[in-house]
Write an enzyme that holds these catalytic residues in place. Sequence first.
Site, short mmCIF file in Angstrom:
data_model
loop_
_atom_site.label_atom_id
_atom_site.label_comp_id
_atom_site.label_asym_id
_atom_site.label_seq_id
_atom_site.Cartn_x
_atom_site.Cartn_y
_atom_site.Cartn_z
N HIS A 119 0.84 -1.20 0.00
CA HIS A 119 0.00 0.00 0.00
C HIS A 119 0.88 1.25 0.00
CE1 HIS A 119 -3.01 -2.75 2.28
NE2 HIS A 119 -3.03 -2.96 0.99
C1 LIG Z 1 0.00 -8.10 -4.53
C2 LIG Z 1 -0.85 -6.90 -4.16
C3 LIG Z 1 -1.94 -7.08 -3.31
C4 LIG Z 1 -2.72 -5.99 -2.96
N1 LIG Z 1 -3.88 -6.21 -2.24
C5 LIG Z 1 -4.73 -5.18 -2.04
C6 LIG Z 1 -5.99 -5.42 -1.44
O1 LIG Z 1 -6.38 -6.54 -1.14
N2 LIG Z 1 -6.81 -4.34 -1.24
C7 LIG Z 1 -6.43 -3.08 -1.57
O2 LIG Z 1 -7.19 -2.15 -1.30
N3 LIG Z 1 -5.23 -2.84 -2.14
C8 LIG Z 1 -4.40 -3.86 -2.42
N4 LIG Z 1 -3.22 -3.63 -3.08
C9 LIG Z 1 -2.89 -2.24 -3.47
C10 LIG Z 1 -3.71 -1.70 -4.63
O3 LIG Z 1 -3.94 -2.70 -5.60
C11 LIG Z 1 -2.99 -0.50 -5.23
O4 LIG Z 1 -2.86 0.50 -4.24
C12 LIG Z 1 -3.74 0.11 -6.43
O5 LIG Z 1 -3.88 -0.82 -7.46
C13 LIG Z 1 -3.00 1.32 -6.94
O6 LIG Z 1 -3.65 1.84 -8.04
P1 LIG Z 1 -2.96 2.90 -9.00
O7 LIG Z 1 -4.01 3.34 -9.96
O8 LIG Z 1 -2.29 3.91 -8.18
O9 LIG Z 1 -1.84 2.16 -9.83
P2 LIG Z 1 -1.37 0.69 -10.13
O10 LIG Z 1 -2.41 -0.30 -9.75
O11 LIG Z 1 -0.02 0.57 -9.58
O12 LIG Z 1 -1.28 0.67 -11.72
C14 LIG Z 1 -0.32 1.39 -12.43
C15 LIG Z 1 -0.31 0.89 -13.87
O13 LIG Z 1 0.60 1.67 -14.61
C16 LIG Z 1 1.35 0.84 -15.46
N5 LIG Z 1 2.64 1.49 -15.74
C17 LIG Z 1 3.63 1.73 -14.85
N6 LIG Z 1 4.65 2.35 -15.46
C18 LIG Z 1 4.29 2.53 -16.73
C19 LIG Z 1 4.93 3.11 -17.85
N7 LIG Z 1 6.14 3.66 -17.74
N8 LIG Z 1 4.28 3.09 -19.05
C20 LIG Z 1 3.05 2.55 -19.17
N9 LIG Z 1 2.40 1.97 -18.14
C21 LIG Z 1 3.01 1.97 -16.93
C22 LIG Z 1 1.52 -0.42 -14.66
O14 LIG Z 1 1.87 -1.50 -15.49
C23 LIG Z 1 0.16 -0.55 -14.02
O15 LIG Z 1 -0.73 -1.25 -14.86
C24 LIG Z 1 -2.39 -4.69 -3.43
C25 LIG Z 1 -1.29 -4.51 -4.26
C26 LIG Z 1 -0.53 -5.60 -4.64
C27 LIG Z 1 0.64 -5.39 -5.56
#
Ligand SMILES: Cc1cc2nc3c(=O)[nH]c(=O)nc-3n(C[C@H](O)[C@H](O)[C@H](O)COP(=O)(O)OP(=O)(O)OC[C@H]3O[C@@H](n4cnc5c(N)ncnc54)[C@H](O)[C@@H]3O)c2cc1C
Length: 602
Positions: A536
């Site tokens: 997180h």
């Molecule tokens: C194993 C795991 C378990 C988790 N379990 C939970 C849970 O049970 N409940 C919960 O609330 N949260 C959980 N989380 C946390 C939650 O999933 C994340 O906080 C949330 O997904 C973050 O969302 P975001 O939109 O910030 O980005 P992210 O989900 O990090 O997505 C970012 C995206 O950007 C893409 N990207 C990155 N760099 C580039 C680039 N240079 N060019 C193009 N694309 C790029 C990545 O490939 C990714 O698809 C978990 C996370 C993980 C890893």
Amino acid sequence: LYDEFTGDISRFLINFSTRETALFTEYPTGVIVDNATYDFVIVGSGPSGSVLANRLSENPEWNILLLEAGEEPSWVTDIPVACGALEYSDYNWGYTCEPQSGFCRDCMDGILQYPHGRVLGGSSIINYMIYTRGNRLDFDRWAAMGNPGWSFDDILPYFLKLESAHLAIKDDGYHNNDGPLSISDASYRSKLVDVYVKASQEAGLPYVDNNGKNQIGVSYVQTTTKNGKRSDAENAYLRPIRNRNNIKIQKASRATKILIDSCSKTAYGVEYVNDGKTYRALATKEVISSAGSFNSPQLLMLSGIGPKTHLEQLGIPVQSDLPVGKKMYDHALFPGLVFQLNDSIPINLVEEIVNPLTYIQYSEGKGFLTSSNTVEAISYVKTNISTDPDDSYPDIELVMYGISPAADHGVLIRRNYNIDQNTYDKVFKPLESKYTYQVSPMLLHPKSLGRIELRSSNPLHPPKFFANYFTDPENEDIETLIAGIREIQKINRTPTMQKYNATLVRTPLPGCEDIEFDSDAYWECAIRSIISSLYHQTATCKMGPKNDTEAVVDHKLKVHGIKGLRVIDVSVIPVPMTAHTVAVAYMVGERASDIIKNDYGI
Ligand SMILES: Cc1cc2nc3c(=O)[nH]c(=O)nc-3n(C[C@H](O)[C@H](O)[C@H](O)COP(=O)(O)OP(=O)(O)OC[C@H]3O[C@@H](n4cnc5c(N)ncnc54)[C@H](O)[C@@H]3O)c2cc1C
């Protein structure tokens, strides 16, 4: 494929299914045009980026490009219980922290793992599906830090907008049933969880809807699932709009640099790599980085936005001197508190996997495969050592699993926690044939702060992660986790748990044998031996006003000092959340979409 087999069965099987998906693509594939121009270019399709892509393309006048480094998810990612295995596939960037001495002493190679989703839908495709929004005070404090528009009353409408709740117990006014993302009670429950929830109440925790009025108490877990399958950013927000004329969703395309006019300090596009070739996409209105808490700071620094000295050391021309990556909150979870029972009420993972009924039930949206990583109940607790003035603000979350790390005989769970083989064999292996379960305290408001740096100026190199766990000078983080252990022990001592003779497993962890078992000193040693992140990470591009020396973006998520550039993902969250972070990621996407529409008079 056979040639690619590395001996890792789960990686092989999951990547095989990805390959199959690639043959039946859900997304239109078009020719890539270099220097194509859009109104908005969004980098990253995690929960925040997917919401933005969906909401911004509601305006037919706007042309949107969404770039995602990963591929499409597959039928495997729909299976809730498979989530732990997804970490061993190409859906994970596979990041690990720099080895540090004060924690992870019994981890493989002393390393803390930082999995992170690389796929359409981001980490919502590989996460554990636990749905928790956070405490009212998180948002009120966030607003009080100079971020108008982010107080709880401001953001609750966005939590409502995003969800479609299928919950047996829910507080009036806190849920909605026509949003894109499905939130459901877990459709599979062990007998143990009913006992545990009752015991928690006996220990003094009220039963609550932890996404409702009061957070402190115990709840059955609420999950991002729909009819027993994963509900995520890709299937909730992207798939329904993939054929809109004004959006291009381009997978396998990794942004390597934000293009910035250094005279006017304006972002005008991105450079990205697809299939080994470099292209440019131009943005007439804005570039938006939604690449997540690790890759947004990486992309900003690669583009010259970051700490001046660090960028100069790497030879990157500085566009804006900002504290990118300097601060990182994370939630540490201690997986070593295991109880043994005299009855078969926990989940028997091996029996479930070999039972053909499991697979028949899954087709009906029920059964073991629909379990969210076997997490069954969540409690929020304010321990007796918390110094927070507000009684409704928890400092610990108790995550109750229907299994223990011994449940799969060391195949995957051990690797998820990165516990070394020697430790597993000594502590957990003897439990493989016993009835066991675990309750893990998760530290909500760490005093120790991590950070992220670039490893080099090469955009394809992973960043450097310093988790810095348990480095706070007063040792409050360790003490709070120990206070959490004491809360769990209280639940375990209740008559309801004692009916099953619930007994703490007392095998000491390697390196802690000489310390009196169950003393505070023992638990400190144990916590420093095996610890996991729950992934997180936040605040790496922190939101705050210009005079906040830690801030990277303002309350409208615009990067300080650069025009035409916003960061919109969990990296902007300025406080350590009293929650898992996916709910907030969607909310940030929803709120930011309205901010942008407002800015353009839509
Ligand atoms: C194993 C795991 C378990 C988790 N379990 C939970 C849970 O049970 N409940 C919960 O609330 N949260 C959980 N989380 C946390 C939650 O999933 C994340 O906080 C949330 O997904 C973050 O969302 P975001 O939109 O910030 O980005 P992210 O989900 O990090 O997505 C970012 C995206 O950007 C893409 N990207 C990155 N760099 C580039 C680039 N240079 N060019 C193009 N694309 C790029 C990545 O490939 C990714 O698809 C978990 C996370 C993980 C890893």
